[in-house]
Design an enzyme around this catalytic site. Structure first.
Site, mmCIF file in Angstrom:
data_model
loop_
_atom_site.group_PDB
_atom_site.id
_atom_site.type_symbol
_atom_site.label_atom_id
_atom_site.label_comp_id
_atom_site.label_asym_id
_atom_site.label_seq_id
_atom_site.Cartn_x
_atom_site.Cartn_y
_atom_site.Cartn_z
ATOM 1 N N CYS A 3 -0.656 40.282 -12.345
ATOM 2 C CA CYS A 3 0.205 39.713 -11.301
ATOM 3 C C CYS A 3 -0.552 39.764 -9.979
ATOM 4 O O CYS A 3 -1.794 39.815 -9.969
ATOM 5 C CB CYS A 3 1.553 40.424 -11.238
ATOM 6 N N ARG A 9 5.286 43.603 -11.559
ATOM 7 C CA ARG A 9 5.434 42.882 -12.824
ATOM 8 C C ARG A 9 4.427 43.300 -13.878
ATOM 9 O O ARG A 9 4.805 43.617 -15.011
ATOM 10 C CB ARG A 9 5.350 41.363 -12.572
ATOM 11 N N ASP A 119 8.561 37.064 -8.549
ATOM 12 C CA ASP A 119 8.065 38.233 -7.827
ATOM 13 C C ASP A 119 9.262 38.984 -7.239
ATOM 14 O O ASP A 119 9.998 38.442 -6.416
ATOM 15 C CB ASP A 119 7.143 37.730 -6.710
HETATM 16 P P1 4NP Z 1 3.605 42.272 -8.132
HETATM 17 O O1 4NP Z 1 4.539 42.309 -6.842
HETATM 18 O O2 4NP Z 1 2.614 41.139 -7.929
HETATM 19 O O3 4NP Z 1 4.578 41.984 -9.237
HETATM 20 O O4 4NP Z 1 2.931 43.618 -8.239
HETATM 21 C C1 4NP Z 1 4.034 42.314 -5.531
HETATM 22 C C2 4NP Z 1 3.569 43.482 -4.985
HETATM 23 C C3 4NP Z 1 3.115 43.509 -3.676
HETATM 24 C C4 4NP Z 1 3.130 42.354 -2.932
HETATM 25 C C5 4NP Z 1 3.586 41.180 -3.489
HETATM 26 C C6 4NP Z 1 4.035 41.153 -4.799
HETATM 27 N N1 4NP Z 1 2.701 42.373 -1.585
HETATM 28 O O5 4NP Z 1 2.805 41.327 -0.921
HETATM 29 O O6 4NP Z 1 2.228 43.424 -1.098
#
Ligand code: 4NP
Length: 150
Positions: A3, A9, A119
């Site tokens: 991800c 995720r 997300d």
């Molecule tokens: P992930 O979620 O991609 O599912 O781990 C996110 C975690 C952090 C961020 C965005 C999505 N961020 O912008 O820091």
């Protein structure tokens, strides 16, 4: 499992799939990474950990890392959570065989729909539960395929 941050995720996808591999006695290794290195070294987001726990799964000790080109060498299948992750991974692929390893995970569940695992980072608790349910179903399909392929 890939991800953006590797704190919501994809660590959940890793944890769910690893547990199903164990239950099905399938000797397959699974890992996860993020296309951004923004959270490298961090444990999964506490909200994702709590949701996982509510379904009986502990992912507390997983650690975020950035996706690297070495992952094309180390893994046969690379599952992206959304099309942005997918495109970022493909941009690093050097060969057609690298490219062929990359899939959108929800295409396992909804073939050719190119749907995203949403997300959950900036949303509420329900988003984390939705992520769990989508990944639970998608990993069932992955397990079915792995069993069918021996
Ligand atoms: P992930 O979620 O991609 O599912 O781990 C996110 C975690 C952090 C961020 C965005 C999505 N961020 O912008 O820091």
């Amino acid at each position: 499992m890939v991800c953006l941050g590797n704190i919501c995720r994809s660590p959940l996808a890793e944890g769910i799939l690893r547990e199903k591999l164990r239950l099905n006695k399938l000797n397959v290794s699974v890992d996860s990474a993020g296309t951004s290195g923004l959270h490298a070294g961090e444990n999964p987001d506490s909200r994702m950990c709590e949701t996982a726990k509510s379904f009986g799964l502990n992912i507390d000790s997983l650690k975020s890392r950035k996706f690297t080109v070495q992952d094309f060498v180390n893994f046969d299948l690379i599952y992206a959570m959304d099309s942005s992750n997918y495109n970022n991974i493909l941009a690093l692929a050097k060969t057609t065989s690298d490219k062929a390893k990359v899939h959108l995970i929800l295409n396992e569940l909804y073939p050719n729909q190119n749907m995203a695992v949403p997300d959950p980072y900036y949303g509420g608790e329900q988003g984390f539960i939705d992520v769990y349910n989508l990944l639970d179903e998608a990993t069932d399909k992955i397990i079915e395929k792995l069993k069918a392929n021996g």
